[in-house]
Write an enzyme that holds these catalytic residues in place. Structure first.
Site, PDB file in Angstrom:
ATOM      1  N   GLY A   1       3.430   6.203  -6.804  1.00  0.00           N
ATOM      2  CA  GLY A   1       3.302   7.661  -6.841  1.00  0.00           C
ATOM      3  C   GLY A   1       2.291   8.221  -5.855  1.00  0.00           C
ATOM      4  O   GLY A   1       1.816   9.343  -6.028  1.00  0.00           O
TER       5      GLY A   1
ATOM      6  N   GLU B 117       1.444   7.547   4.561  1.00  0.00           N
ATOM      7  CA  GLU B 117       1.631   6.196   5.124  1.00  0.00           C
ATOM      8  C   GLU B 117       0.453   5.837   6.042  1.00  0.00           C
ATOM      9  O   GLU B 117       0.621   5.297   7.138  1.00  0.00           O
ATOM     10  CB  GLU B 117       2.961   6.098   5.884  1.00  0.00           C
ATOM     11  CG  GLU B 117       4.178   6.414   5.045  1.00  0.00           C
ATOM     12  CD  GLU B 117       4.514   5.337   3.999  1.00  0.00           C
ATOM     13  OE1 GLU B 117       3.839   4.283   3.968  1.00  0.00           O
ATOM     14  OE2 GLU B 117       5.426   5.564   3.213  1.00  0.00           O
TER      15      GLU B 117
END
Ligand code: ZN
Length: 199
Positions: A22, A90
């Site tokens: 998450g 990321e």
């Protein structure tokens, strides 16, 4: 539940965890709340992340926020110039300059929120994430659920034989595992048996 910083001086927040924990959902939640507060936001992701969309940060539950794709962390400095809240998704795929970039942004007065995998599929610190946690004002560790036993999971176990570190996480490539299930199934099994001596 994480609450926003009360003062408007710069800050660095890190959201880290395994696949399916998450991270991106939490990043998007914080960005949306900043937008509701009327703050100017921008979100960046590395060009190696090509999942689902080239122009949006997309989490596994399909909530998304428009983003800017950059090839290196230094690009964020120029492109985020007038943003008050800066999301980075990321973050593990960025180069090691990311910590310097985030420090500069924070000292400019920006609130920086970086989300990324804390460990690669071998359980090693991933890219700049370890250093990012050191320089952060706040670190949030999020966890997935172990796909084998239902415990809290912190490891990303690779299901494919592909050993490229930048291989991205889809459900058919990775599964989240707790430490016990990861030790049973992954390449660290031999290491655990060699060093522990209790088996
Ligand atoms: Zn388990």
């Amino acid at each position: 539940m994480f609450l926003e910083p009360k003062c408007h001086a710069g800050s660095i927040e890190v959201i880290s965890g395994s696949m399916f924990s998450g991270k991106t959902e939490e990043l998007i939640r914080r960005l949306r709340r900043a937008q509701i507060a009327g703050l100017k936001t921008a979100i960046f992701k590395p060009s190696t992340d090509t999942r689902y969309s080239q122009t949006a940060v997309v989490s596994h539950d399909k909530h998304s926020v428009q983003s800017i794709v950059v090839s290196k962390s230094a690009d964020i400095l120029a492109l985020a110039e007038d943003s008050q809240v800066i999301g980075i998704d990321e973050a593990q795929f960025f180069d090691n300059e990311l910590t310097a970039v985030c420090r500069t942004l924070a000292f400019r007065g920006a609130r920086v929120i970086a989300a990324g995998l804390d460990m690669d599929y071998l359980g090693r610190p991933f890219g700049p994430m370890g250093a990012m946690m050191c320089i952060a004002d706040d670190v949030t560790k999020v966890h997935a659920i172990c796909s084998r036993c239902g415990s809290v999971a912190q490891f990303s176990h690779r299901l494919s034989a592909d050993d490229k570190l930048v291989s991205l996480g889809e459900k058919n490539t990775y599964e989240p595992l707790c430490r016990e299930c990861y030790a049973k199934l992954s390449q660290v099994k031999e290491l655990v048996n060699d060093t522990c001596g209790c088996n």
